[in-house]
Each structure stands twice: as structure tokens, then as C-alpha cells.
Design an enzyme around this catalytic site. Structure first.
Site, mmCIF file in Angstrom:
data_model
loop_
_atom_site.group_PDB
_atom_site.id
_atom_site.type_symbol
_atom_site.label_atom_id
_atom_site.label_comp_id
_atom_site.label_asym_id
_atom_site.label_seq_id
_atom_site.Cartn_x
_atom_site.Cartn_y
_atom_site.Cartn_z
ATOM 1 N N SER A 182 0.871 -1.164 -0.051
ATOM 2 C CA SER A 182 -0.024 -0.094 0.022
ATOM 3 C C SER A 182 0.916 1.316 -0.071
ATOM 4 C CB SER A 182 -0.951 -0.100 1.141
ATOM 5 O OG SER A 182 -2.066 0.516 0.762
ATOM 6 N N HIS B 61 -7.281 -5.871 1.157
ATOM 7 C CA HIS B 61 -6.110 -5.101 0.834
ATOM 8 C C HIS B 61 -4.950 -5.655 1.674
ATOM 9 C CE1 HIS B 61 -3.873 -1.789 -0.495
ATOM 10 N NE2 HIS B 61 -4.210 -1.090 0.741
HETATM 11 C C1 MCU Z 1 -2.654 2.322 -1.558
HETATM 12 O O1 MCU Z 1 -2.160 2.977 -0.487
HETATM 13 C C2 MCU Z 1 -2.674 3.965 0.314
HETATM 14 C C3 MCU Z 1 -3.378 4.913 -0.346
HETATM 15 O O2 MCU Z 1 -2.866 5.697 -1.259
HETATM 16 C C4 MCU Z 1 -4.278 5.878 0.510
HETATM 17 O O3 MCU Z 1 -5.172 6.806 0.081
HETATM 18 C C5 MCU Z 1 -4.837 5.104 1.953
HETATM 19 O O4 MCU Z 1 -5.367 5.961 2.638
HETATM 20 O O5 MCU Z 1 -4.313 4.255 2.250
HETATM 21 C C6 MCU Z 1 -3.648 3.189 1.640
HETATM 22 C C7 MCU Z 1 -2.872 2.391 2.326
HETATM 23 O O6 MCU Z 1 -1.690 2.758 2.673
HETATM 24 O O7 MCU Z 1 -3.487 1.455 3.025
HETATM 25 C C8 MCU Z 1 -2.706 0.627 3.806
#
Ligand code: MCU
Length: 404
Positions: A215, A348
Site C-alpha cells: 500500500s 487489501h
Molecule cells: C494504497 O495505499 C494507500 C492509499 O494511497 C491511501 O489513499 C489510503 O489512505 O491508504 C492506503 C494504504 O496505505 O493502506 C494501508
């Protein structure tokens, strides 16, 4: 790196007469870069095969120079500047804790990094996986592990986090780097420490390092692999926008009504990118780069990109950008060095077990020293028309083979 080059230049200057026929292997001589790059109007993915000067990329040396140019352009428009290595770094190891004393100018920091040695390292050391904020993939048991505490290097709480962390303590609070590029620099210091201590002490072979993260930390893992050439295998997991996704394609998907993260949102959410990027977030078609360049910067090294079928990550966007990345790898004669796996149906950052064999083939090949070819992975649940996005590309060069 730079220090090594400087040392090499001195050694060769002292030991090789000007008339010697043996030419040492050196960085290619590239055309001098301009002071800065101009913005463009480019609705599609910028052409990897043409320099900004208009010159075509024809040889392996040209591609190395184009990589240096792509790196500078990404730094200028969205990432901020990648500083050179520090003025000094001293590493010590106590049990599983590596301590680094790092000096930049008059600033000094002492950093502690936790290391798990490979279970049977052998004389030259074994492979290790660097987890940016931890690892969410199944890392083979027995492999070395390095936990990179990225938030301490450059914080990622909100946009105002820019300037917090040991990267900024060393380089100054107003340094241009966004957090993800700062992380790449900090990981470079961990590798400096491993090199300095040596495999006999750490059990780790610095030539067999992987990097992963999921992420937001997946965006970081991709930047680490792209900007730190000592990484042998890069595994960004569900990095989405700001990682494997294309800014342009994400904007196009947003315009079609998708709930997708895009540049204009990302700079309001966090400090992952340089304050410089703010100027361009509402006109991403003006930046002379996009995130297929990240794959181009990792090439020809190992790259296994994992994505998910979650709207916010941009499945169409990551598929377009990484398909373009695979086209670049293919033209360089190293198609098997990059895989793209977008398998949905799981939460996720949970790794789908059905993808284990594909992942393992990359880990074995690039970290395990296996001669067995990687699985040819280009899986996606998204349907894309890549030709719509690469209309401005020149014909790919023929005859470059970076596999050798
Ligand atoms: C996919 O990574 C991020 C994303 O860019 C953000 O918008 C969200 O708030 O959090 C994601 C993440 O890191 O989830 C653990």
C-alpha cells in the site's frame, strides 16, 4: 556509490597509462543534462525511447543515459531531489541490531536497524528481504529479514509531515524530497552498513537484497527499487496510485466516475511526494514522465508487481502502466525479469495464496540464485487498451539485450 566511482577513477588514473588498451568498465558518457526540464503536453504515457533532446535510444549505453534522465525528471516534477551518499557512515553490529552513525555536513544521526540473519548464509552470505514498514508477502523461512522503519526516516501522517524524520534531520527540514524518495535514500544507508560490515558479520549478501512493502509502503518499495540500484528484486504490493498506477490513467478513470485515488487527492492526503508536485497535480498531462518510468528505472533488475482489484488503487491504471513497463523490459531483452500480478478477491494487503508459485519463481531467480526461468506473469482482471496510451512512443530499439 559516488565515493566508489571517485575512488575507481583515482585508482585507474594512477595505474593505467593513457595508451593502455584495456578500458575499465565505466558509467557511460551521457550528454550533459539541462539545468531543468520543461513541462509538456502529452495526454499519453511519455515515450521511454526518446531523450528530451529528441535523440532516439538505440543502444544499451543510450538506455542507461535515458534512465539517468528519467530519474532526474521524476525528481524534478514529483519526488524531490535524491541526495548523494552521506559524507560518512560507520556501521556496527550488536546481536540483531545494526547501528549506523551517519554524517551529512555538520549533522549527525545514529540509527538502529533490526536484522534477522539468513538461517544458512554460507561464506558469501545469504539473501535478505527488506520490508518497508514490514512485509505482507510470504517471505521464505530461512531468508534474512531487514525491517526498515520508514516512518522514522520520513514521516507519513499527513501533508504536514514533510520535513519530519531522520532523513530531514540530516538534510534539513525544507529539503525537497517527498517521503517515498527519502525512504529510498535511507534504505541506501542500510545497504552501505551491510556492505561495510560484510557477510561474515551480517550473514547477508548485499548483492541478494529484495525490497517489499504494501500500500503506502508499496509506493515506497517501488521508489526504493527504482532509485537504489543495489536492490536485486523489487516487490511493490498493492501500491496503487503513486506506485504502480499512472497519474494520467488514474485521472482518466476518475473522469469516468471511478472512486480512484489521483494526484490532486494524494498531495492533500499525505507527504509521500515532494511539495514540488503540487504545481502539477491538476495537469498531470504536462509532466514529461509517468509511473511506467518506475519500471524502466528498475530494469533490468528483478521486478514483481502485485496489485489488487480495488477501485481506489486503480486496477485499469496499474494494468496500463505496468503493461507499458513490461513492454520496456521486453525491448531490453529481459521480459522474464518483470512480472505483473493483479489478482482480486482478497482484502487489501493480504497475499493471495494462488499467486505463491509466481512470486516464488521471482524470489528463487533473483535472490535464491536459481537458474530456473521465472513464470511469465502478466495477470490482470482489468481490460485495457494499451495502444490508446502509447501513441507517441517511438519504435522500440532493436538489438539491446541487457540479459547478458
Ligand atoms: C494504497 O495505499 C494507500 C492509499 O494511497 C491511501 O489513499 C489510503 O489512505 O491508504 C492506503 C494504504 O496505505 O493502506 C494501508
Amino acid at each position: 556509490m559516488y565515493r566508489h566511482h571517485a575512488l575507481w577513477a583515482i585508482i585507474t588514473a594512477l595505474s593505467i597509462p593513457a595508451s593502455a588498451s584495456v578500458v575499465p568498465r565505466q558509467a557511460p558518457a551521457c550528454d550533459a543534462p539541462p539545468a531543468s526540464y520543461a513541462a509538456v503536453t502529452e495526454p499519453g504515457l511519455p515515450d521511454p525511447w526518446k531523450f528530451v533532446s529528441g535523440k532516439a535510444v538505440a543502444t544499451a549505453e543510450d538506455f542507461a543515459c535515458r534512465q539517468a534522465e528519467m530519474s532526474r525528471i521524476m525528481q524534478q516534477f514529483e519526488l524531490g531531489d535524491l541526495p548523494p551518499p552521506p559524507d560518512s557512515l560507520t556501521a556496527t553490529l550488536s546481536g540483531t541490531s545494526m547501528s549506523l552513525v551517519i554524517k551529512v555536513g555538520s549533522n549527525s544521526k545514529t540509527i538502529s536497524v533490526s536484522i534477522t540473519k539468513p538461517s544458512s548464509p554460507g561464506t558469501s552470505g545469504g539473501p535478505a528481504m527488506i520490508g518497508v514498514g514490514g512485509a505482507n508477502i510470504p517471505v521464505p523461512s530461512g531468508m534474512g529479514r531487514i525491517n526498515f522503519g520508514n516512518d522514522a526516516c520520513a514521516a507519513q501522517q499527513n501533508p504536514n509531515s514533510h520535513g519530519s524524520g531522520w532523513f530531514f534531520d540530516l538534510h534539513g527540514k525544507s529539503h525537497s524530497a517527498g517521503a517515498t524518495l527519502a525512504w529510498a535514500w535511507c534504505v541506501g544507508r542500510i545497504i552501505d552498513g551491510l556492505e561495510q560490515l560484510g557477510a561474515a558479520k551480517t550473514g547477508i549478501d548485499p548483492k541478494r537484497l529484495g525490497v517489499t512493502g504494501c500500500s503506502r509502503n508499496g509506493k515506497g518499495a517501488f521508489m526504493v527499487g527504482a532509485f537504489e540500484k543495489r536492490i536485486a528484486l523489487t516487490i511493490p504490493q498493492e501500491s496503487g496510485s503513486g506506485g504502480a498506477a499512472s497519474w494520467r490513467v488514474s485521472d482518466s478513470e476518475y473522469a469516468k466516475g471511478k472512486n480512484i485515488q489521483r494526484a490532486a487527492q494524494i498531495v492533500r492526503e499525505n507527504a509521500w511526494f515532494s511539495p514540488r508536485f503540487v504545481t502539477y497535480v491538476n495537469k498531470t498531462d504536462t509532466i514529461p514522465e509517468d509511473h511506467h518510468f518506475l519500471a524502466a528505472l528498475v530494469a533490468p533488475r528483478g521486478l514483481f508487481v502485485i496489485e489488487n482489484d480495488i477501485d481506489w488503487l486503480g486496477p485499469v491504471s496499474t494494468t496500463v502502466a505496468m503493461k507499458a513497463g513490461r513492454m520496456i523490459y521486453e525491448a531490453l531483452g529481459v521480459k522474464a525479469n518483470m512480472g505483473f500480478s493483479l489478482v482480486g478477491g482478497h482484502s487489501h494487503c493480504s497475499f493471495p495464496s494462488a499467486s505463491s508459485a509466481d512470486l516464488t519463481s521471482y524470489i528463487n531467480r533473483f535472490l535464491g540464485g536459481s537458474a530456473t526461468a521465472t513464470n511469465d506473469v502478466e495477470k490482470s482482471k482489468a481490460t485495457v487498451v494499451i495502444d490508446d496510451w502509447i501513441k507517441s512512443w517511438s519504435a522500440a530499439p532493436k538489438g539491446i539485450n541487457l540479459a547478458a
